[in-house]
Write a protein that holds these residues in place. Structure first.
Motif, PDB file in Angstrom:
ATOM      1  N   GLU A 168       1.105  -1.207  -0.114  1.00 54.45           N
ATOM      2  CA  GLU A 168      -0.189   0.007   0.087  1.00 54.45           C
ATOM      3  C   GLU A 168       0.432   1.432   0.229  1.00 54.45           C
ATOM      4  O   GLU A 168      -0.160   2.163  -0.337  1.00 54.45           O
ATOM      5  N   LEU A 169       2.182   0.713  -0.071  1.00 58.09           N
ATOM      6  CA  LEU A 169       3.145   2.091   0.466  1.00 58.09           C
ATOM      7  C   LEU A 169       2.892   2.943  -1.212  1.00 58.09           C
ATOM      8  O   LEU A 169       3.893   3.982  -1.211  1.00 58.09           O
ATOM      9  N   ASN A 170       3.032   2.548  -2.804  1.00 62.33           N
ATOM     10  CA  ASN A 170       3.630   2.926  -3.641  1.00 62.33           C
ATOM     11  C   ASN A 170       3.922   3.584  -4.212  1.00 62.33           C
ATOM     12  O   ASN A 170       4.323   4.975  -4.600  1.00 62.33           O
ATOM     13  N   LEU A 171       5.296   2.334  -3.759  1.00 59.12           N
ATOM     14  CA  LEU A 171       6.663   3.038  -4.133  1.00 59.12           C
ATOM     15  C   LEU A 171       6.949   2.694  -5.281  1.00 59.12           C
ATOM     16  O   LEU A 171       6.441   1.241  -6.734  1.00 59.12           O
ATOM     17  N   VAL A 172       7.653   2.963  -6.022  1.00 54.22           N
ATOM     18  CA  VAL A 172       8.672   2.548  -7.753  1.00 54.22           C
ATOM     19  C   VAL A 172      10.207   2.329  -7.182  1.00 54.22           C
ATOM     20  O   VAL A 172      10.429   2.895  -6.720  1.00 54.22           O
ATOM     21  N   ILE A 173      10.224   1.281  -7.398  1.00 52.93           N
ATOM     22  CA  ILE A 173      12.063   0.677  -7.444  1.00 52.93           C
ATOM     23  C   ILE A 173      12.377   0.597  -8.994  1.00 52.93           C
ATOM     24  O   ILE A 173      11.745  -0.058  -9.953  1.00 52.93           O
ATOM     25  N   LEU A 174      13.513   1.464  -8.831  1.00 52.45           N
ATOM     26  CA  LEU A 174      14.163   1.689  -9.569  1.00 52.45           C
ATOM     27  C   LEU A 174      15.424   0.761  -9.659  1.00 52.45           C
ATOM     28  O   LEU A 174      15.858   0.500  -8.363  1.00 52.45           O
ATOM     29  N   VAL A 175      15.778  -0.303 -10.146  1.00 48.65           N
ATOM     30  CA  VAL A 175      17.186  -1.222 -10.040  1.00 48.65           C
ATOM     31  C   VAL A 175      17.960  -0.461 -11.694  1.00 48.65           C
ATOM     32  O   VAL A 175      17.825  -0.830 -12.668  1.00 48.65           O
ATOM     33  N   TYR A 176      19.351  -0.015 -11.021  1.00 49.35           N
ATOM     34  CA  TYR A 176      20.691  -0.002 -11.721  1.00 49.35           C
ATOM     35  C   TYR A 176      21.866  -1.162 -12.083  1.00 49.35           C
ATOM     36  O   TYR A 176      22.095  -1.696 -10.725  1.00 49.35           O
ATOM     37  N   ALA A 177      22.061  -1.184 -12.622  1.00 47.39           N
ATOM     38  CA  ALA A 177      23.151  -2.131 -12.579  1.00 47.39           C
ATOM     39  C   ALA A 177      24.684  -1.508 -13.521  1.00 47.39           C
ATOM     40  O   ALA A 177      24.315  -1.315 -14.651  1.00 47.39           O
ATOM     41  N   THR A 178      26.058  -2.928 -13.463  1.00 49.62           N
ATOM     42  CA  THR A 178      26.414  -2.344 -14.093  1.00 49.62           C
ATOM     43  C   THR A 178      26.377  -3.484 -15.547  1.00 49.62           C
ATOM     44  O   THR A 178      25.474  -4.420 -15.456  1.00 49.62           O
TER      45      THR A 178
END
Length: 109
Positions: A36-46
């Motif tokens: 319910e937190l309405n989060l967007v998760i961004l993942v960056y990688a090498t």
């Protein structure tokens, strides 16, 4: 994946002690939290897919130019986690290489 959710981006590629320890990472995944937190998760990688950097943002923080999502970041090695799963490592390597070929790090995506 070994989690590391630090939000420390290195500007100029130097750590606080003046040593150059910044690593370029590229956006490889954008997902929405399933709570319910309405989060967007961004993942960056090498580009080799072995290391990653994760950021979480409130969905409401994506309005306006202050919270643009960049194609690439320079982050401290301390802000990187390791990817243990070979399939995830391969997928992240492919996507990071594709982003690096198509975008400048400061491009908004």
């Amino acid at each position: 994946m070994t989690s590391n959710e630090s939000d420390s981006t290195v500007e100029g590629g130097e750590s606080a002690d003046g040593e150059d320890d910044a690593v370029r990472v590229w956006l490889v995944e954008r997902t929405y939290g399933d709570d319910e937190l309405n989060l967007v998760i961004l993942v960056y990688a090498t580009e080799d897919g072995h290391r990653y950097h994760r950021r979480e943002r409130a969905l409401t923080s994506f309005t306006g130019p202050a919270r643009e999502t960049k194609a690439g970041l320079s982050v401290s090695t301390d802000a990187l986690g390791t990817i243990d799963d070979p399939a995830t490592r391969e997928r992240y390597a492919e996507e990071a290489s594709r982003m690096a070929d198509r975008h400048d790090p400061d491009d908004n995506v």
